[in-house]
Structures are given as structure tokens and as C-alpha cells.
Scaffold this active site. Structure first.
Site, PDB file in Angstrom:
ATOM      1  N   ASN A  14       0.817  -1.200   0.000  1.00  0.00           N
ATOM      2  CA  ASN A  14       0.000   0.000   0.000  1.00  0.00           C
ATOM      3  C   ASN A  14       0.859   1.261   0.000  1.00  0.00           C
ATOM      4  O   ASN A  14       2.062   1.203   0.246  1.00  0.00           O
ATOM      5  CB  ASN A  14      -0.904  -0.042   1.234  1.00  0.00           C
ATOM      6  CG  ASN A  14      -2.304   0.417   0.906  1.00  0.00           C
ATOM      7  OD1 ASN A  14      -2.495   1.390   0.193  1.00  0.00           O
ATOM      8  ND2 ASN A  14      -3.287  -0.291   1.417  1.00  0.00           N
ATOM      9  N   CYS A  15       0.209   2.380  -0.261  1.00  0.00           N
ATOM     10  CA  CYS A  15       0.858   3.697  -0.278  1.00  0.00           C
ATOM     11  C   CYS A  15       1.684   3.909   0.986  1.00  0.00           C
ATOM     12  O   CYS A  15       1.186   3.628   2.063  1.00  0.00           O
ATOM     13  CB  CYS A  15      -0.198   4.785  -0.385  1.00  0.00           C
ATOM     14  SG  CYS A  15       0.416   6.459  -0.111  1.00  0.00           S
ATOM     15  N   PRO A  16       2.901   4.413   0.967  1.00  0.00           N
ATOM     16  CA  PRO A  16       3.635   4.909  -0.214  1.00  0.00           C
ATOM     17  C   PRO A  16       4.645   3.894  -0.763  1.00  0.00           C
ATOM     18  O   PRO A  16       5.538   4.265  -1.504  1.00  0.00           O
ATOM     19  CB  PRO A  16       4.386   6.102   0.367  1.00  0.00           C
ATOM     20  CG  PRO A  16       4.788   5.631   1.742  1.00  0.00           C
ATOM     21  CD  PRO A  16       3.672   4.696   2.204  1.00  0.00           C
TER      22      PRO A  16
END
Lengths: 78, 154
Positions: A14-16
Site C-alpha cells: 500500500n501507499c507509499p
């Protein structure tokens, strides 16, 4: 998807993390080489173009395959 | 011209550890110069291995499996449970640990500044902190922030 030199599978991350991993991969590549980045993070759809735009590593191609996002990024001169 | 990002990290809960390190590591990946100024409870984020927690108390927006009235949230163990639940969820969803993001910040030369006044206030010693942090004060931060393109208070 056109030819690439390095493949990076960031599926499930997932981000980042997709951006951070792309940065790391590109830093060990030479200008003109191409990175295939695979991601499932929906945010990557906008994050990777932003990353590519800001860092001067052109985004050559974007596609979706088996529910995964594929980005072909060329290492820039910078 | 390199873009500059100046961040103040003033909170020390698990959820508040994410924004400064996440944005700073990403900004560094974008080639920006980043400095984070840690003050008050934010200093916890610079200690070697803090056991950060999240509290449902006074946080009505926190998703819980069942609604728990505020008066019940003072029960011992509920904070532990909320923290455990959050950590499990972060892992399940492929979110980096905050320590991982902090390591990336250190590797990518994000400058981590410990507010000297609050270091003294809370009786921290330099050995409490991870390596590579620098002490500083309000003027240190403001000098950098005055030239920054992005300034955030977290």
C-alpha cells in the site's frame, strides 16, 4: 507491454511503498533503462504518474492486466 | 531548484507516527529536501524502540467492531486492544510499519531535528534517541521553513 530491463512486483503493498520501491529500483538503473512496476494499490494509478512527472523518469506506458496495474517507467537523465 | 518540505511532528501516537514519516519518505523519493522538527510528544517517534499506542478515548471517528461508549473506554486493556487491532489491520492491508518508514527517512537523508527545549523538559538523554538526529530550536525550524515550498504541522 513493451520491453523492460527490470521488473518490480509491488502487489499487495500500500501507499507509499510502490513509490518508495520504484525510487529504489530506478536509483540502481542506468538512464534509458526501463522498469516494469506492478501494483495493486489503487492510489498508484495517480501516484506513479505524479512520481514520474516530478522525478523526470518518463512514464512510457500504463495498462491493467489481471486486475493489476502495470507501469513502464524509463529511467531519466537526472 | 530542489523543493523543500518542512514538517513539525508534535504527536506520539501510532496513528500520528504515520503522516510525518510517510510524507517525508515519499518527498525524499521525489527528490525533495526534507526536515522534520520533533517537539513535545513527537519526540517519542525518535526514541529507539517505542511501543506506540492508539487510543479510542476521545476519538469518536475510530472504527470499532462494536460501538463502545466513552465511559467504558477507560477500562484497562481497551487501549491495548485498539492498538493490537490497528497493527493487525496495517499488516493485513500491506501498509509499511512506521519504523520501516522512519528507516527509509534516515537512509534518504531526511533531517530529523529534536526540539531541544522539549528534550530538556521531558529529561530525555541523547542515548534515548536513534542515531543521526540533530538538536535544534524554533529558529532552526523557522529558518528552513521560511524557504520551504511545503510546511506541515502534524
Amino acid at each position: 507491454m513493451s520491453n523492460f530491463d527490470v521488473e518490480l512486483d509491488a502487489s499487495g503493498l500500500n501507499c507509499p511503498l510502490p513509490v518508495l520501491k520504484a525510487r529504489k529500483a530506478l536509483s540502481s538503473m542506468s538512464p534509458g533503462q526501463r522498469l516494469l512496476l506492478i501494483a495493486t494499490d489503487k492510489g498508484a494509478e495517480k501516484d506513479i504518474p505524479a512520481f514520474s512527472n516530478i522525478t523526470g523518469n518518463p512514464l512510457i506506458e500504463t495498462s491493467e492486466k489481471d486486475g493489476k496495474l502495470h507501469f513502464l517507467i524509463e529511467k531519466g537523465e537526472g | 531548484m530542489t523543493k523543500k518540505v518542512a514538517i513539525i511532528a508534535s504527536k506520539g501516537t501510532l496513528d500520528n507516527a504515520y503522516p510525518p514519516f510517510l510524507l517525508a519518505s515519499t518527498a525524499a523519493a521525489l527528490g525533495f529536501e526534507v526536515k522534520i522538527f520533533f517537539t513535545f510528544y513527537g519526540l517519542t517517534l525518535l526514541t529507539k524502540d517505542p511501543d506506540l499506542k492508539i487510543s479510542p478515548l476521545g476519538n469518536p471517528a475510530m472504527p470499532m467492531p462494536v460501538p463502545i461508549p466513552s465511559i467504558v473506554q477507560i477500562i484497562p486493556g481497551l487501549e491495548w486492544f485498539a492498538t493490537w487491532m490497528m497493527k493487525r489491520k496495517l499488516k493485513q492491508k500491506g501498509v509499511a510499519s512506521w519504523q520501516e518508514l522512519r528507516d527509509i527517512c534516515v537512509e534518504s537523508e531526511v533531517e530529523l531535528i529534536a526540539c531541544q527545549m522539549t528534550v530538556d523538559l521531558f529529561d530525555y538523554n541523547s542515548e534515548d534517541f536513534i542515531d543521526g538526529i540533530s538538536p535544534g530550536g524554533a529558529a532552526t525550524f523557522l529558518e528552513f521553513a521560511s524557504e520551504a515550498d511545503i510546511t506541515l504541522y502534524i
